[in-house]
Write an enzyme that holds these catalytic residues in place. Structure first.
Site, PDB file in Angstrom:
ATOM      1  N   ARG A  58       0.648  -1.204   0.183  1.00 30.57           N
ATOM      2  CA  ARG A  58      -0.158   0.084  -0.003  1.00 30.57           C
ATOM      3  C   ARG A  58       0.791   1.337  -0.124  1.00 30.57           C
ATOM      4  O   ARG A  58       0.519   2.327  -0.448  1.00 30.57           O
ATOM      5  CB  ARG A  58      -0.903  -0.109   1.243  1.00 30.57           C
ATOM      6  CG  ARG A  58      -2.073  -1.136   1.071  1.00 30.57           C
ATOM      7  CD  ARG A  58      -3.141  -1.204   2.253  1.00 30.57           C
ATOM      8  NE  ARG A  58      -2.397  -1.801   3.338  1.00 30.57           N
ATOM      9  CZ  ARG A  58      -2.380  -3.165   3.671  1.00 30.57           C
ATOM     10  NH1 ARG A  58      -2.770  -4.127   2.915  1.00 30.57           N
ATOM     11  NH2 ARG A  58      -1.741  -3.421   4.729  1.00 30.57           N
ATOM     12  N   GLU A  95       2.749  -6.639  12.732  1.00 32.29           N
ATOM     13  CA  GLU A  95       1.852  -7.096  13.893  1.00 32.29           C
ATOM     14  C   GLU A  95       1.422  -8.171  13.940  1.00 32.29           C
ATOM     15  O   GLU A  95       1.150  -8.871  15.006  1.00 32.29           O
ATOM     16  CB  GLU A  95       0.772  -6.172  13.598  1.00 32.29           C
ATOM     17  CG  GLU A  95      -0.202  -5.750  14.810  1.00 32.29           C
ATOM     18  CD  GLU A  95      -1.141  -4.772  14.622  1.00 32.29           C
ATOM     19  OE1 GLU A  95      -1.307  -4.308  13.646  1.00 32.29           O
ATOM     20  OE2 GLU A  95      -2.123  -4.862  15.519  1.00 32.29           O
TER      21      GLU A  95
HETATM   22  P1  AMP Z   1       4.291  -2.671  11.374  1.00 35.90           P
HETATM   23  O1  AMP Z   1       5.607  -3.135  10.719  1.00 35.90           O
HETATM   24  O2  AMP Z   1       3.885  -3.411  12.662  1.00 35.90           O
HETATM   25  O3  AMP Z   1       4.394  -1.176  11.917  1.00 35.90           O
HETATM   26  O4  AMP Z   1       3.037  -2.792  10.535  1.00 35.90           O
HETATM   27  C1  AMP Z   1       2.918  -2.012   9.325  1.00 35.90           C
HETATM   28  C2  AMP Z   1       2.508  -2.702   8.003  1.00 35.90           C
HETATM   29  O5  AMP Z   1       1.611  -3.686   8.104  1.00 35.90           O
HETATM   30  C3  AMP Z   1       1.938  -1.678   7.098  1.00 35.90           C
HETATM   31  O6  AMP Z   1       2.459  -1.967   5.868  1.00 35.90           O
HETATM   32  C4  AMP Z   1       0.506  -1.798   7.075  1.00 35.90           C
HETATM   33  O7  AMP Z   1      -0.212  -1.911   5.854  1.00 35.90           O
HETATM   34  C5  AMP Z   1       0.433  -3.274   7.895  1.00 35.90           C
HETATM   35  N1  AMP Z   1      -0.648  -3.196   9.053  1.00 35.90           N
HETATM   36  C6  AMP Z   1      -0.350  -3.550  10.216  1.00 35.90           C
HETATM   37  N2  AMP Z   1      -1.045  -3.360  11.077  1.00 35.90           N
HETATM   38  C7  AMP Z   1      -2.155  -2.950  10.558  1.00 35.90           C
HETATM   39  C8  AMP Z   1      -3.668  -2.707  10.974  1.00 35.90           C
HETATM   40  N3  AMP Z   1      -4.155  -3.029  12.159  1.00 35.90           N
HETATM   41  N4  AMP Z   1      -4.366  -2.269   9.754  1.00 35.90           N
HETATM   42  C9  AMP Z   1      -3.960  -2.030   8.438  1.00 35.90           C
HETATM   43  N5  AMP Z   1      -2.747  -2.548   8.213  1.00 35.90           N
HETATM   44  C10 AMP Z   1      -1.778  -2.853   9.384  1.00 35.90           C
END
Ligand code: AMP
Length: 173
Positions: A58, A95
């Protein structure tokens, strides 16, 4: 512009317990998409930026639009195995789960000043991996920008000492 109202919350996707923040609904509103891109364009004008780095997948939508608007190169940080030439890679934690991202070695060089773009900051693992690669290639990170930030997950802390900017915060984890 009320961006928060244009982002759909999808409970329990892709696994139980995750509140998925769906930006595809924001993209259905051209004025909102333009607001995001034009805001960043104004924010980073006159900062000597030489490239925009977008995070798979995205981040390509927002990063690609910003690169086009600013007339700058777009660097794609892609999931493992998608880039065809010589890459550097970095493993990271999501996550939900783990993965590896890659950047072409010749996409950035010392002296570059870049902005990193993704749709959402959760734990910061994704962008930490990308920022590590960008720095290994010798580029300077001016700021890391997101449409959405989930402050309870403390992604900003993982990205220190880099500057972090986001447009919408949701207080859910
Ligand atoms: P992080 O590495 O934990 O900061 O996760 C960020 C990445 O995972 C991004 O590319 C987001 O698109 C996706 N992502 C993680 N958690 C979510 C969430 N709750 N809603 C939408 N996208 C998420």
């Amino acid at each position: 512009m009320d961006l928060a109202s244009l982002i759909r919350n999808v409970p329990d996707f892709p696994i139980p317990g995750i509140q998925f923040k769906d930006i595809t609904t924001l993209l259905l509103h051209p004025a909102a998409f333009r607001f995001v891109i034009d805001g960043w364009k104004a924010r980073y004008a006159d900062k000597g930026i030489t490239a925009i780095v977008g995070a798979d997948a995205r981040g390509f939508v927002f990063g690609g639009a910003l690169a086009y608007a600013m007339g700058l190169p777009l660097v794609m940080a892609r999931k493992k195995g998608k880039l065809p030439a010589d890459t550097i890679s970095e493993e990271y934690e999501l996550e939900y789960g783990t993965a590896t991202l890659e950047i072409h070695r010749d996409a950035l060089k010392p002296g570059d000043r870049v902005v990193l773009i993704d749709d959402l900051l959760a734990t910061g693992g994704t962008m930490r991996a990308i920022s590590n690669m960008v720095e290994k290639l010798g580029a300077e990170i001016v700021e890391i920008a997101f449409v959405v930030e989930l402050p309870p997950l403390k992604g900003r802390v993982k990205l220190e000492p880099h500057a972090v900017h986001s447009l919408v915060e949701f207080m859910v984890d």
